[in-house]
Motif scaffolding. Structure first.
Motif, PDB file in Angstrom:
ATOM      1  N   LEU A 189       0.832  -1.204   0.000  1.00  0.00           N
ATOM      2  CA  LEU A 189       0.000   0.000   0.000  1.00  0.00           C
ATOM      3  C   LEU A 189       0.867   1.254   0.000  1.00  0.00           C
ATOM      4  CD1 LEU A 189      -2.864  -1.078   2.395  1.00  0.00           C
ATOM      5  CD2 LEU A 189      -3.100  -0.481  -0.032  1.00  0.00           C
ATOM      6  N   THR A 190       1.961   1.229   0.725  1.00  0.00           N
ATOM      7  CA  THR A 190       2.885   2.369   0.734  1.00  0.00           C
ATOM      8  C   THR A 190       3.431   2.614  -0.670  1.00  0.00           C
ATOM      9  OG1 THR A 190       3.458   2.017   3.043  1.00  0.00           O
ATOM     10  CG2 THR A 190       5.053   3.244   1.706  1.00  0.00           C
ATOM     11  N   GLU A 191       3.807   1.549  -1.377  1.00  0.00           N
ATOM     12  CA  GLU A 191       4.299   1.686  -2.748  1.00  0.00           C
ATOM     13  C   GLU A 191       3.227   2.264  -3.661  1.00  0.00           C
ATOM     14  OE1 GLU A 191       7.324  -2.146  -2.565  1.00  0.00           O
ATOM     15  OE2 GLU A 191       5.536  -2.267  -3.809  1.00  0.00           O
ATOM     16  N   LEU A 192       2.009   1.755  -3.537  1.00  0.00           N
ATOM     17  CA  LEU A 192       0.926   2.221  -4.399  1.00  0.00           C
ATOM     18  C   LEU A 192       0.490   3.642  -4.051  1.00  0.00           C
ATOM     19  CD1 LEU A 192      -1.059  -1.127  -4.615  1.00  0.00           C
ATOM     20  CD2 LEU A 192       0.243  -0.033  -6.459  1.00  0.00           C
ATOM     21  N   LEU A 193       0.582   4.012  -2.775  1.00  0.00           N
ATOM     22  CA  LEU A 193       0.324   5.398  -2.374  1.00  0.00           C
ATOM     23  C   LEU A 193       1.389   6.309  -2.980  1.00  0.00           C
ATOM     24  CD1 LEU A 193      -0.564   4.709   1.346  1.00  0.00           C
ATOM     25  CD2 LEU A 193      -2.082   5.897  -0.250  1.00  0.00           C
ATOM     26  N   ASP A 194       2.656   5.904  -2.886  1.00  0.00           N
ATOM     27  CA  ASP A 194       3.763   6.680  -3.425  1.00  0.00           C
ATOM     28  C   ASP A 194       3.673   6.809  -4.946  1.00  0.00           C
ATOM     29  OD1 ASP A 194       6.286   8.085  -3.169  1.00  0.00           O
ATOM     30  OD2 ASP A 194       7.235   6.293  -4.011  1.00  0.00           O
ATOM     31  N   ALA A 195       3.137   5.777  -5.595  1.00  0.00           N
ATOM     32  CA  ALA A 195       2.991   5.780  -7.049  1.00  0.00           C
ATOM     33  C   ALA A 195       1.733   6.527  -7.498  1.00  0.00           C
ATOM     34  CB  ALA A 195       2.972   4.343  -7.574  1.00  0.00           C
ATOM     35  N   ALA A 196       0.955   7.035  -6.554  1.00  0.00           N
ATOM     36  CA  ALA A 196      -0.268   7.804  -6.815  1.00  0.00           C
ATOM     37  C   ALA A 196      -1.382   6.977  -7.450  1.00  0.00           C
ATOM     38  CB  ALA A 196       0.027   9.045  -7.660  1.00  0.00           C
ATOM     39  N   LEU A 197      -1.377   5.669  -7.196  1.00  0.00           N
ATOM     40  CA  LEU A 197      -2.448   4.804  -7.697  1.00  0.00           C
ATOM     41  C   LEU A 197      -3.520   4.567  -6.645  1.00  0.00           C
ATOM     42  CD1 LEU A 197      -0.410   2.090  -9.623  1.00  0.00           C
ATOM     43  CD2 LEU A 197      -1.495   4.145 -10.515  1.00  0.00           C
ATOM     44  N   VAL A 198      -3.143   4.719  -5.385  1.00  0.00           N
ATOM     45  CA  VAL A 198      -4.045   4.479  -4.266  1.00  0.00           C
ATOM     46  C   VAL A 198      -3.978   5.695  -3.346  1.00  0.00           C
ATOM     47  CG1 VAL A 198      -4.388   3.034  -2.202  1.00  0.00           C
ATOM     48  CG2 VAL A 198      -3.857   1.963  -4.391  1.00  0.00           C
ATOM     49  N   GLU A 199      -5.106   5.980  -2.708  1.00  0.00           N
ATOM     50  CA  GLU A 199      -5.143   7.040  -1.705  1.00  0.00           C
ATOM     51  C   GLU A 199      -5.794   6.488  -0.446  1.00  0.00           C
ATOM     52  OE1 GLU A 199      -7.421  10.126  -3.521  1.00  0.00           O
ATOM     53  OE2 GLU A 199      -9.274   8.959  -3.544  1.00  0.00           O
ATOM     54  N   GLN A 200      -5.456   7.086   0.676  1.00  0.00           N
ATOM     55  CA  GLN A 200      -6.075   6.695   1.943  1.00  0.00           C
ATOM     56  C   GLN A 200      -7.014   7.814   2.365  1.00  0.00           C
ATOM     57  OE1 GLN A 200      -3.458   5.902   5.260  1.00  0.00           O
ATOM     58  NE2 GLN A 200      -5.009   4.654   6.255  1.00  0.00           N
ATOM     59  N   HIS A 201      -8.249   7.447   2.625  1.00  0.00           N
ATOM     60  CA  HIS A 201      -9.265   8.419   3.038  1.00  0.00           C
ATOM     61  C   HIS A 201      -9.165   8.692   4.535  1.00  0.00           C
ATOM     62  CE1 HIS A 201     -11.982   7.217  -0.594  1.00  0.00           C
ATOM     63  NE2 HIS A 201     -10.903   7.873  -0.964  1.00  0.00           N
ATOM     64  N   PRO A 202      -9.758   9.794   4.992  1.00  0.00           N
ATOM     65  CA  PRO A 202      -9.722  10.126   6.421  1.00  0.00           C
ATOM     66  C   PRO A 202     -10.282   9.014   7.318  1.00  0.00           C
ATOM     67  CG  PRO A 202     -10.481  12.011   5.173  1.00  0.00           C
ATOM     68  CD  PRO A 202     -10.391  10.857   4.208  1.00  0.00           C
ATOM     69  N   ASP A 203     -11.228   8.227   6.781  1.00  0.00           N
ATOM     70  CA  ASP A 203     -11.778   7.115   7.576  1.00  0.00           C
ATOM     71  C   ASP A 203     -10.866   5.893   7.541  1.00  0.00           C
ATOM     72  OD1 ASP A 203     -12.187   6.104   5.034  1.00  0.00           O
ATOM     73  OD2 ASP A 203     -14.345   5.839   5.249  1.00  0.00           O
ATOM     74  N   THR A 204      -9.672   6.035   7.009  1.00  0.00           N
ATOM     75  CA  THR A 204      -8.605   5.028   6.896  1.00  0.00           C
ATOM     76  C   THR A 204      -8.863   3.952   5.847  1.00  0.00           C
ATOM     77  OG1 THR A 204      -9.279   3.487   8.642  1.00  0.00           O
ATOM     78  CG2 THR A 204      -7.924   5.396   9.311  1.00  0.00           C
ATOM     79  N   THR A 205      -9.912   4.101   5.037  1.00  0.00           N
ATOM     80  CA  THR A 205     -10.085   3.160   3.937  1.00  0.00           C
ATOM     81  C   THR A 205      -9.138   3.537   2.809  1.00  0.00           C
ATOM     82  OG1 THR A 205     -11.875   4.470   2.969  1.00  0.00           O
ATOM     83  CG2 THR A 205     -12.509   2.660   4.481  1.00  0.00           C
ATOM     84  N   TYR A 206      -8.900   2.584   1.928  1.00  0.00           N
ATOM     85  CA  TYR A 206      -8.043   2.782   0.768  1.00  0.00           C
ATOM     86  C   TYR A 206      -8.901   2.727  -0.484  1.00  0.00           C
ATOM     87  CZ  TYR A 206      -4.212   2.016   3.963  1.00  0.00           C
ATOM     88  OH  TYR A 206      -3.337   2.138   5.013  1.00  0.00           O
TER      89      TYR A 206
END
Length: 117
Positions: free
Chosen positions: A64-81
């Motif tokens: 998830l960290t890799e995909l967040l860094d790659a801008a493919l995934v985001e984490q919402h304030p409610d902690t969902t992805y």
């Protein structure tokens, strides 16, 4: 290990070409599966872990960290992805491969049935 990025050397290529970076990113175990599992909307960590055959939480965090860094995934304030627009585009790019894989399975199934007779 940092997420692959276009313009930087990646595993198997020193050119930095975007395709090579994408192949490195998606070649990492679970990354494609995570993108696929997020196609229908936001998912919490534990639910995503279950959808991915209960992979270890440390591996899921790393991916998830890799995909967040790659801008493919985001984490919402409610902690969902969830997938970003770029992540949805990656998912759309996978659809032809999913169709092809179904045709491939059908072909092999037919061939296996014919071989059994």
């Amino acid at each position: 290990m940092a997420a692959p990025r276009p313009g930087r050397a990646v595993r198997g290529s020193s050119t930095g070409r975007p395709l090579m970076a994408a192949l490195d990113l998606f070649g990492r175990r679970w990354n494609l599966r995570i993108v696929w599992e997020l196609q229908d909307g936001p998912v919490g960590f534990r639910a995503l872990q279950q959808r991915c055959d209960n992979m270890s939480s440390s591996v899921l965090r790393q991916r998830l960290t890799e995909l967040l860094d790659a801008a493919l995934v985001e984490q919402h304030p409610d902690t969902t992805y969830a997938l970003t627009d770029l992540g949805h585009a990656a998912h759309r790019a996978l659809r032809p491969l999913a169709r092809w894989s179904a045709d491939w399975a059908d072909t092999l199934s037919t061939t296996d049935s014919e071989d059994a007779h």
